[in-house]
Design a protein around this motif. Structure first.
Motif, mmCIF file in Angstrom:
data_model
loop_
_atom_site.group_PDB
_atom_site.id
_atom_site.type_symbol
_atom_site.label_atom_id
_atom_site.label_comp_id
_atom_site.label_asym_id
_atom_site.label_seq_id
_atom_site.Cartn_x
_atom_site.Cartn_y
_atom_site.Cartn_z
ATOM 1 N N VAL A 156 35.216 33.049 25.329
ATOM 2 C CA VAL A 156 36.315 33.410 24.455
ATOM 3 C C VAL A 156 36.696 34.713 25.153
ATOM 4 O O VAL A 156 37.959 34.955 25.532
ATOM 5 N N ARG A 157 35.876 35.731 25.428
ATOM 6 C CA ARG A 157 36.137 37.041 25.810
ATOM 7 C C ARG A 157 36.740 36.854 27.384
ATOM 8 O O ARG A 157 37.779 37.756 27.522
ATOM 9 N N ILE A 203 48.068 47.639 32.802
ATOM 10 C CA ILE A 203 47.358 47.962 31.977
ATOM 11 C C ILE A 203 45.890 47.506 32.341
ATOM 12 O O ILE A 203 45.675 46.772 33.450
ATOM 13 N N PRO A 204 45.049 48.048 31.745
ATOM 14 C CA PRO A 204 43.454 47.691 32.143
ATOM 15 C C PRO A 204 43.232 46.308 31.634
ATOM 16 O O PRO A 204 43.964 45.835 30.905
ATOM 17 N N LEU A 205 42.005 45.723 32.210
ATOM 18 C CA LEU A 205 41.535 44.830 31.686
ATOM 19 C C LEU A 205 41.376 44.770 30.003
ATOM 20 O O LEU A 205 40.939 45.859 29.715
ATOM 21 N N VAL A 206 40.937 43.556 29.296
ATOM 22 C CA VAL A 206 40.521 43.875 27.984
ATOM 23 C C VAL A 206 39.199 44.692 27.810
ATOM 24 O O VAL A 206 38.994 45.573 27.182
ATOM 25 N N TRP A 207 38.346 44.217 28.498
ATOM 26 C CA TRP A 207 36.881 44.661 28.403
ATOM 27 C C TRP A 207 36.126 45.686 29.353
ATOM 28 O O TRP A 207 35.083 46.214 29.214
ATOM 29 N N SER A 208 37.036 46.101 30.261
ATOM 30 C CA SER A 208 36.649 46.641 31.268
ATOM 31 C C SER A 208 37.783 47.770 31.987
ATOM 32 O O SER A 208 38.524 47.306 32.567
ATOM 33 N N ASP A 209 37.517 48.971 31.879
ATOM 34 C CA ASP A 209 38.587 50.038 32.570
ATOM 35 C C ASP A 209 38.497 49.930 34.066
ATOM 36 O O ASP A 209 39.356 50.216 34.566
ATOM 37 N N GLU A 210 37.234 49.615 34.663
ATOM 38 C CA GLU A 210 36.916 49.671 36.008
ATOM 39 C C GLU A 210 37.410 48.366 36.691
ATOM 40 O O GLU A 210 36.937 48.280 38.070
ATOM 41 N N GLY A 211 38.032 47.334 35.924
ATOM 42 C CA GLY A 211 38.143 46.273 36.650
ATOM 43 C C GLY A 211 37.224 45.059 36.991
ATOM 44 O O GLY A 211 37.207 44.152 37.802
ATOM 45 N N ALA A 244 41.378 39.517 20.650
ATOM 46 C CA ALA A 244 42.045 39.816 21.610
ATOM 47 C C ALA A 244 42.364 38.529 22.320
ATOM 48 O O ALA A 244 43.587 38.533 23.163
ATOM 49 N N TRP A 245 41.690 37.309 22.245
ATOM 50 C CA TRP A 245 42.057 36.001 22.778
ATOM 51 C C TRP A 245 43.614 35.448 22.229
ATOM 52 O O TRP A 245 44.384 35.184 23.237
#
Length: 168
Positions: free
Chosen positions: A57-58, A77-85, A104-105
């Motif tokens: 789901v994430r 915008i960054p990814l949902v779970w990782s600012d580092e991509g 989020a989904w």
């Protein structure tokens, strides 16, 4: 989270057909996770894999955000779970909050539906920075169907391992 899954039409125009199949696959993932506890959603497949239903789901929240908002809509915008991509971060759901993942989904699916509906045609393009190429909305929708179909297969096995439920 109960999902209503509507069969795609047997005859329709290209855009309607693609939209219906993508929503069908989104609803299938929602059905695979329906009725499970937080612990069951976090249950991992088998070592060394950390794959879980909550991780899927994430991941799909990440995929929806990247392809529709970042690529087609050009949002910075960054990814949902990782600012580092790092796309792999989404799969690690060992300590993830169920509500955060599902919120989020659902949010990203709604953004994707809005972006697709507002696009004048499937020929609209966005820039895929990872490959340095432009891609069409048509390709994005086909890619998302592919992603959901593949991961719904994973979800089938994960769900069967949790409570024996199969099908759908």
């Amino acid at each position: 989270m109960t999902a209503e899954r509507i069969d795609p039409p047997l005859i329709a125009g290209e855009r309607e057909m693609m939209r219906a199949f993508l929503d069908y696959h989104r609803a299938t993932l929602a059905m695979k996770v329906d009725g499970l506890s937080d612990e069951e959603l976090r249950r991992q497949s088998m070592p060394p894999s950390t794959l879980s239903l909550l991780g899927l789901v994430r991941h799909m929240a990440e995929v929806e955000r990247n392809w529709f908002r970042r690529v087609i809509d050009g949002e910075d915008i960054p990814l949902v779970w990782s600012d580092e991509g790092d796309y792999q971060v989404a799969y690690d759901a060992r300590t993830a909050a169920r509500s955060e993942a599902f919120d989020a989904w659902r949010t990203e699916v709604e953004h994707a539906r809005r972006i697709e509906a507002e696009a004048p045609s499937l020929d609209v393009t966005g820039f895929l920075a990872q490959q340095g190429e432009h891609v069409s909305l048509r390709l994005v929708m086909l890619h998302l169907m592919h992603e959901y179909a593949r991961h719904n297969g994973h979800a089938d096995f994960l769900r069967e391992g949790i409570d024996g439920a199969v099908g759908a």
